[in-house]
Design an enzyme around this catalytic site. Sequence first.
Site: not given
Ligand code: SDX
Length: 428
Positions: A307, A364
């Site tokens: 998140h 989710d």
């Molecule tokens: C919602 O913002 C809100 O409030 C949203 C929400 C709401 O109520 O409106 O809460 C609803 O959208 C919840 C999120 C649902 N999405 C997912 O579950 C999709 C999977 N999650 C990711 O794609 C990710 O965690 C996000 C999009 C939710 C957040 O992404 P960020 O904050 O941009 O973080 P990032 O992509 O920069 O990740 C940081 C690191 C990275 O690795 P490094 O480059 O540091 O090595 O964490 C890794 C990412 O690759 N990472 C994951 C991951 N989420 C982040 N790796 C594997 N699986 C994951 N799910």
Amino acid sequence: MSEKATIEISGKKYDFPLIIGTENEVAIDISNLRSTTDSVITMDPGYKNTGSCESAITFLDGEQGILRYRGYSIEELADKASFLEVAYLLIFGELPTKEQLDKFHSDIKAQSVVDDDVRKIVDAFPKSAHPMGVIASLTSALTAFNPSSVNVDSEEAMYKAIVKILGKFPVLVAWTFRKKNGLPLDYGDKNLGYIENILKMMFKQPNEEYIFNPIVVDALDKLLILHADHEQNCSTSTVRITGSSHVGLFASLSTGISALWGPLHGGANQAVLEMLEAIDQDGGDTEKYMAKAKDKADPFRLMGFGHRVYKSFDPRARIIKKAADSVLEDLGVEDPILEIAKGLEKEALKDPYFVDRKLYPNVDFYSGIIYRAMGIPTDMFTVMFALGRLPGWIAQWREMRLKKEPIGRPRQIYVGKTLRPFVPIDKR
Ligand code: SDX
């Protein structure tokens, strides 16, 4: 804490005031940065460090896993309030008295008929259309059938637009669902509660009486409360920036629905179920999917994990996980997917890749399991998220409009070609 921040640029110092919120959050007010420096701006892709507004609607603390709507904890609201009460609280700032809630509901019910010509738009979509694309279009189309709700300036005009969309959106959700399932479109029943009416509009079979299951009614009410608002997330920021151009409420909401559809945002609840089903079909091999999620060369992410703000357990995920257990047990549903989800969570919460990046289950991760047990198909999960988020989007849009906030228009740093002369085609 000092009341200002000092930035030094090329040896010159500039002071900027600090904004301190009621929960002691601190922001540097850079609204005069460009005009007081030599056109210097800030850069923050994804706005991870940038506040877009001061808001009194929702507070969340990602480190502590705190979520409050207008000062009330999500735990108390999910346990003690109804979705309509929470909608009123988010939009108008206070929990309603019984009289206020009754009037709010009757004003909504008075607006719950959708122009019959909208059916022609519903009929124009193929059954294969994704429901989020349909509902986004229908929401925008409402503008055509309710022109007076465009560009509302007064609180009274806003109220009329608000009760219109709260009355008509559930009908559009039901029509979107029923069209895909070849069922006649239903108008619901003004004698029912808000949640009961949604369920009956969606699920009533034309040839039998609809019997309410109180467990399903309560579960949906709780799920919609948990999804109702979440401060400046992607879709809410979209609604705010669209609304800042003074386009109407329905058109602003339609853009928020499209933003929510993305699998990185609200679309994740559908992606979670698809992921869990893939793992189930793959013999429950969670190890394989954990490895894929950690492999930088693999675009696969563990959907429902991580998140932007929560760097600890999403408080909503905690409540939904508990509800999933009790709803499935009460409904007598044995779903192997729930056990796979719990296994995946257990492994991820002790895996250094997830622990180091503070990746926890989010809202989710478990919600789809309950929706599925309630008979809602996977491709409707994000529509149910939109149904819950509707009052939050409305509240945020109303706050932005009442505060007469300026049109949203970010700057950029240009990194393209500098000036060069045109070259005639025969010389290229
Ligand atoms: C919602 O913002 C809100 O409030 C949203 C929400 C709401 O109520 O409106 O809460 C609803 O959208 C919840 C999120 C649902 N999405 C997912 O579950 C999709 C999977 N999650 C990711 O794609 C990710 O965690 C996000 C999009 C939710 C957040 O992404 P960020 O904050 O941009 O973080 P990032 O992509 O920069 O990740 C940081 C690191 C990275 O690795 P490094 O480059 O540091 O090595 O964490 C890794 C990412 O690759 N990472 C994951 C991951 N989420 C982040 N790796 C594997 N699986 C994951 N799910």
